[in-house]
Enzyme design. Structure first.
Site, mmCIF file in Angstrom:
data_model
loop_
_atom_site.group_PDB
_atom_site.id
_atom_site.type_symbol
_atom_site.label_atom_id
_atom_site.label_comp_id
_atom_site.label_asym_id
_atom_site.label_seq_id
_atom_site.Cartn_x
_atom_site.Cartn_y
_atom_site.Cartn_z
ATOM 1 N N ASP A 1 0.953 -1.095 -0.071
ATOM 2 C CA ASP A 1 -0.076 -0.028 0.096
ATOM 3 C C ASP A 1 0.765 1.064 0.023
ATOM 4 O O ASP A 1 1.918 1.515 0.577
ATOM 5 C CB ASP A 1 -0.909 -0.115 1.244
ATOM 6 C CG ASP A 1 -2.014 0.868 1.038
ATOM 7 O OD1 ASP A 1 -2.431 1.368 0.154
ATOM 8 O OD2 ASP A 1 -2.703 1.420 2.282
ATOM 9 N N LEU B 1 10.254 -20.735 -3.783
ATOM 10 C CA LEU B 1 9.277 -19.796 -3.305
ATOM 11 C C LEU B 1 8.115 -19.881 -4.054
ATOM 12 O O LEU B 1 8.095 -19.799 -5.196
ATOM 13 C CB LEU B 1 9.938 -18.313 -3.276
ATOM 14 C CG LEU B 1 9.030 -17.039 -2.878
ATOM 15 C CD1 LEU B 1 8.780 -17.147 -1.199
ATOM 16 C CD2 LEU B 1 9.608 -15.725 -3.225
ATOM 17 N N HIS C 1 2.054 3.438 -9.035
ATOM 18 C CA HIS C 1 2.023 1.897 -9.401
ATOM 19 C C HIS C 1 3.230 1.465 -10.020
ATOM 20 O O HIS C 1 3.802 0.388 -9.958
ATOM 21 C CB HIS C 1 0.661 1.688 -10.188
ATOM 22 C CG HIS C 1 -0.693 2.017 -9.263
ATOM 23 N ND1 HIS C 1 -0.793 1.552 -7.953
ATOM 24 C CD2 HIS C 1 -1.596 2.712 -9.759
ATOM 25 C CE1 HIS C 1 -2.199 2.222 -7.618
ATOM 26 N NE2 HIS C 1 -2.507 2.696 -8.495
HETATM 27 C C1 IPE Z 1 -5.710 -2.678 -0.301
HETATM 28 O O1 IPE Z 1 -5.285 -1.456 -0.359
HETATM 29 C C2 IPE Z 1 -5.513 -3.461 -1.576
HETATM 30 C C3 IPE Z 1 -4.326 -3.506 -1.996
HETATM 31 C C4 IPE Z 1 -3.220 -3.129 -1.780
HETATM 32 C C5 IPE Z 1 -4.101 -4.097 -3.422
HETATM 33 P P1 IPE Z 1 -6.250 -0.294 -0.387
HETATM 34 O O2 IPE Z 1 -5.396 1.104 -0.477
HETATM 35 O O3 IPE Z 1 -7.310 -0.311 -1.340
HETATM 36 O O4 IPE Z 1 -7.377 -0.316 0.931
HETATM 37 P P2 IPE Z 1 -7.925 0.734 1.728
HETATM 38 O O5 IPE Z 1 -9.022 1.405 0.851
HETATM 39 O O6 IPE Z 1 -6.935 1.778 2.148
HETATM 40 O O7 IPE Z 1 -8.529 0.123 2.751
HETATM 41 C C1 IPE Z 2 -1.790 0.101 -3.189
HETATM 42 O O1 IPE Z 2 -1.502 1.612 -3.359
HETATM 43 C C2 IPE Z 2 -2.029 -0.413 -4.725
HETATM 44 C C3 IPE Z 2 -3.353 -0.989 -5.012
HETATM 45 C C4 IPE Z 2 -4.249 -0.919 -4.221
HETATM 46 C C5 IPE Z 2 -3.375 -1.304 -6.223
HETATM 47 P P1 IPE Z 2 -2.645 2.444 -3.351
HETATM 48 O O2 IPE Z 2 -2.974 2.904 -4.569
HETATM 49 O O3 IPE Z 2 -3.707 2.041 -2.727
HETATM 50 O O4 IPE Z 2 -1.921 4.004 -2.682
HETATM 51 P P2 IPE Z 2 -2.541 5.027 -1.711
HETATM 52 O O5 IPE Z 2 -2.781 3.932 -0.576
HETATM 53 O O6 IPE Z 2 -3.735 5.599 -2.345
HETATM 54 O O7 IPE Z 2 -1.406 5.741 -1.477
HETATM 55 MG MG MG Z 3 -4.189 2.474 -0.558
#
Ligand code: IPE
Ligand code: IPE
Ligand code: MG
Length: 261
Positions: free
Chosen positions: A31, A142, A48
């Site tokens: 995240d 792995l 990303h």
């Molecule tokens: C969880 O992260 C999903 C992934 C990392 C793929 P999100 O960024 O979507 O989760 P919330 O919305 O902060 O809970």
């Molecule tokens: C995690 O990073 C990747 C996915 C959920 C695909 P985010 O896109 O949730 O990044 P933040 O949390 O908004 O910074």
């Molecule tokens: Mg996120």
């Protein structure tokens, strides 16, 4: 392959983990990509893109540490709520990463698997996941599970529906289902229980990831945003895990000497 040497030879020394202190199964909520990009005046998509190198480095670090299962959250069943542009990018990006990295991961002895649901997921992404699974199916160094269109509640719900169908058809007796029996019906039934659950970016929540499998996981929440994460962050989390006392509900009576009344 220059790229693979670049990634395996990081120049960072693996900490000396004591025997038995490396978790068998690590799950990661990758995240913080969007915040990493926005902090730099970039769009979320750039975040990303920057997350790909972090994943590869973490896989290399997991291999070095001797982790058996690494399960990563790449796209949740809730992520469809994002803008159509971001969703479209993420679908194409997952497909591209799998296509471009599967040979390298294969050389490293990584077995790639997919956990997640078919409905809504782009067919081209499913095809890429299936090709990566087929290419790497003989590897055992792995197990890297990519959770794409994964959500834990719906995974459990799908299992419940399949179980009730099997009860109705007489395949299983009502009242006879066990915990192991439920696990068998999960889409990710090839995964053992999670030992260490890591989330990057400072958020301290599960976000519907591996609820059943993490019943006794140790949680490590790290402030690092995913694109800044690397094998050293993974090893740091393993060190924190190694210092934990896992009891699984049991208890040992050890009164401190000199403190008796
Ligand atoms: C969880 O992260 C999903 C992934 C990392 C793929 P999100 O960024 O979507 O989760 P919330 O919305 O902060 O809970
Ligand atoms: C995690 O990073 C990747 C996915 C959920 C695909 P985010 O896109 O949730 O990044 P933040 O949390 O908004 O910074
Ligand atoms: Mg996120």
């Amino acid at each position: 392959m220059t790229e693979s040497t670049k990634i395996t030879k990081s120049g960072f020394d693996l900490p000396k983990f004591e025997k038995g202190c490396v978790p068998r199964h690590i799950a990661i909520v990758m995240d913080g990509n969007g915040r990493w990009a926005n902090d730099r005046g970039l769009t979320r998509i750039e975040g990303h893109k920057a997350g790909e190198a972090a994943l590869l480095d973490v896989v290399a670090g997991a291999l070095e540490a001797g982790v058996e299962f690494l399960t990563v959250y790449a796209f949740s069943t809730e992520n469809w709520k994002r803008s159509p542009e971001e969703v479209r990018f993420l679908m194409g990006f997952n497909r591209q990463v799998l296509r471009e990295r599967r040979d390298q991961l294969n050389v490293w002895g990584v077995r790639i698997r997919w956990a997640g649901r078919r409905p809504k997921l782009w067919l081209s992404v499913i095809d890429e996941l299936k090709s990566a699974e087929a290419l790497t199916s003989k590897n055992s160094k792995l197990n890297l599970t990519m959770c794409v269109n994964y959500g834990s509640r719906i995974e459990i719900l799908d299992a419940v529906n399949a179980i009730t169908q099997d009860v109705a058809s007489g395949k299983i007796k009502p009242g006879s289902i066990t915990e192991k029996g439920i696990q068998k019906y999960l889409n990710s039934n090839f995964l053992p229980d999670v030992d260490l659950f890591i989330r990057s970016s400072g958020e301290q929540r599960i976000s519907n990831f591996l609820l059943w499998q993490s019943a006794y996981a140790e949680f490590v929440f790290m402030d690092t945003l995913w694109p800044d994460f690397d094998r050293r962050s993974l090893w740091q989390a393993i060190e924190l895990y190694a210092g934990r006392n896992r009891r699984f509900g049991a208890a040992i009576d050890k009164p401190k000497l000199g403190n008796s009344k």
